[in-house]
Design an enzyme around this catalytic site. Structure first.
Site, PDB file in Angstrom:
ATOM      1  N   LYS A  14      44.390   7.551  42.825  1.00 33.80           N
ATOM      2  CA  LYS A  14      44.301   6.909  41.498  1.00 33.80           C
ATOM      3  C   LYS A  14      44.284   5.398  41.677  1.00 33.80           C
ATOM      4  O   LYS A  14      44.754   4.861  42.696  1.00 33.80           O
ATOM      5  CB  LYS A  14      45.464   7.327  40.582  1.00 33.80           C
ATOM      6  CG  LYS A  14      46.874   6.936  41.049  1.00 33.80           C
ATOM      7  CD  LYS A  14      47.325   5.547  40.692  1.00 33.80           C
ATOM      8  CE  LYS A  14      48.696   5.208  41.278  1.00 33.80           C
ATOM      9  NZ  LYS A  14      48.969   3.787  41.444  1.00 33.80           N
ATOM     10  N   ASP A 140      54.529   8.736  39.233  1.00 34.09           N
ATOM     11  CA  ASP A 140      53.075   8.913  39.108  1.00 34.09           C
ATOM     12  C   ASP A 140      52.639  10.376  39.207  1.00 34.09           C
ATOM     13  O   ASP A 140      51.469  10.685  38.993  1.00 34.09           O
ATOM     14  CB  ASP A 140      52.345   8.133  40.220  1.00 34.09           C
ATOM     15  CG  ASP A 140      52.453   6.627  40.041  1.00 34.09           C
ATOM     16  OD1 ASP A 140      52.862   6.182  38.950  1.00 34.09           O
ATOM     17  OD2 ASP A 140      52.126   5.901  40.999  1.00 34.09           O
TER      18      ASP A 140
END
Ligand code: C5P
Length: 302
Positions: A14, A140
């Site tokens: 990401k 995350d």
């Protein structure tokens, strides 16, 4: 249908297109708002159900094979929550995404492991429960089970999926050294960070396919802390912008710097400028669907 006993899949990286820090919380974490985007730079996992042992095979130097690896932590979390319902598992992990890089590689591995074990151990947990559990593994991790693009609030685990109509090219430059996230947060001077929260503006540019404005609006409140200690990060950022990137930024707490490109030829030329001994580089597209990397049996478990 018999339960599937082995799954082979990839987990993505990401980037944070925007990261705004609101404040430090009493629990030591920081209240933030971020725009997460998955990118097609992948680690590879193979998971096979076994009678009882949890075993991880990973030959990448510097990656632990023991209980400190987030993949093992994911298995232990399920075992502790559902005693008697979980078997063992043999996991093969091939790391391609650098760690300590701000790319969420380990978080993506942990999310993939949770989803795969839900199938292999026949736990039948809904997506919402897996996402809630994922936040125990790291701030995350829930994002990797939510949507390829999402706004994250709280410590990153309160998620709102975003339908991104544009797909673009992301050139990621790993400078060759990792950065520890706690160090970055520990050195953050909140009074010196930007006062405005521009995440919603950034999200609107993305949703309206306004690429030039999106590039100009990228921002990360953690970036000044990292640039102060590692000036090379700013040099890479400037070189990305000089190579035609629509915008360039430190991802998360670093150390990777990324540039975004609309045009693949310009992105390829920029890649050539950075390719060599010094950095680890990857040019990849933004991800728009889980089907780009998870096999059908994992997606249908959502
Ligand atoms: O949740 P995660 O394990 O990724 O966090 C690593 C460290 O980063 C935390 O221990 C904390 O020091 C810092 N952090 C923070 N605020 C966040 C996320 C991480 O202070 N929202």
């Amino acid at each position: 249908m018999t339960a599937c006993k082995k799954l082979k899949f990839k987990t993505p990286a990401k980037i944070n297109l925007g990261l705004h820090i609101h404040k430090k919380r009493e629990d030591g974490f920081h209240e933030l708002e971020t725009l997460f985007q998955m990118v097609a730079w992948y680690d590879e996992l193979e998971m096979e159900e076994t009678p009882e042992k949890v075993e991880l095979l990973c030959e990448t130097p510097g990656i632990p094979n023991d209980e400190s690896n987030l993949v093992i932590k994911a298995a232990r979390l399920l075992q502790s929550r559902f005693p008697g319902k979980c078997g063992g598992v043999k996991i093969k992990l091939q790391k391609n995404i650098p760690s300590g890089a701000g790319l969420g590689g380990g978080s993506g591995n942990a999310a993939g492991a949770l989803l795969a074990l839900n199938i292999l151990w026949n736990l039948k947990l809904p997506q919402s429960e897996l996402i809630a559990m994922a936040s125990d593994l790291g701030s995350d991790v829930p994002f990797f089970l939510m949507s390829p693009c999402a706004i994250g609030k709280g410590r990153g685990e309160i998620l709102q999926p975003i339908e991104s109509p544009i797909s673009f090219y992301i050139l990621m430059i790993y400078p060759g050294f990792p950065i520890a996230t706690p160090w970055v947060y520990g050195n953050l001077k909140l009074k010196l960070t930007k006062a405005e929260n521009n995440i919603s503006i950034l999200t609107n540019f993305l949703m309206r396919s306004e690429f030039a404005q999106l590039g100009a609006a990228l921002y990360n409140d953690l970036e000044p802390v990292v640039i102060k200690r590692y000036p090379e990060i700013l040099e890479i950022k400037n070189e990305l912008l000089n190579s035609g990137a629509g915008g360039a930024l430190l991802s998360g707490s670093g150390s990777t710097v990324f540039g975004i490109f609309e045009n693949p030829e310009i992105a390829d030329k920029a890649l050539a400028r950075f390719t060599g001994e010094k950095y680890r580089v990857c040019l990849a597209k933004s991800i728009t669907r889980f089907s780009e990397f998870f096999p059908e049996e994992m997606i249908s478990a959502f």
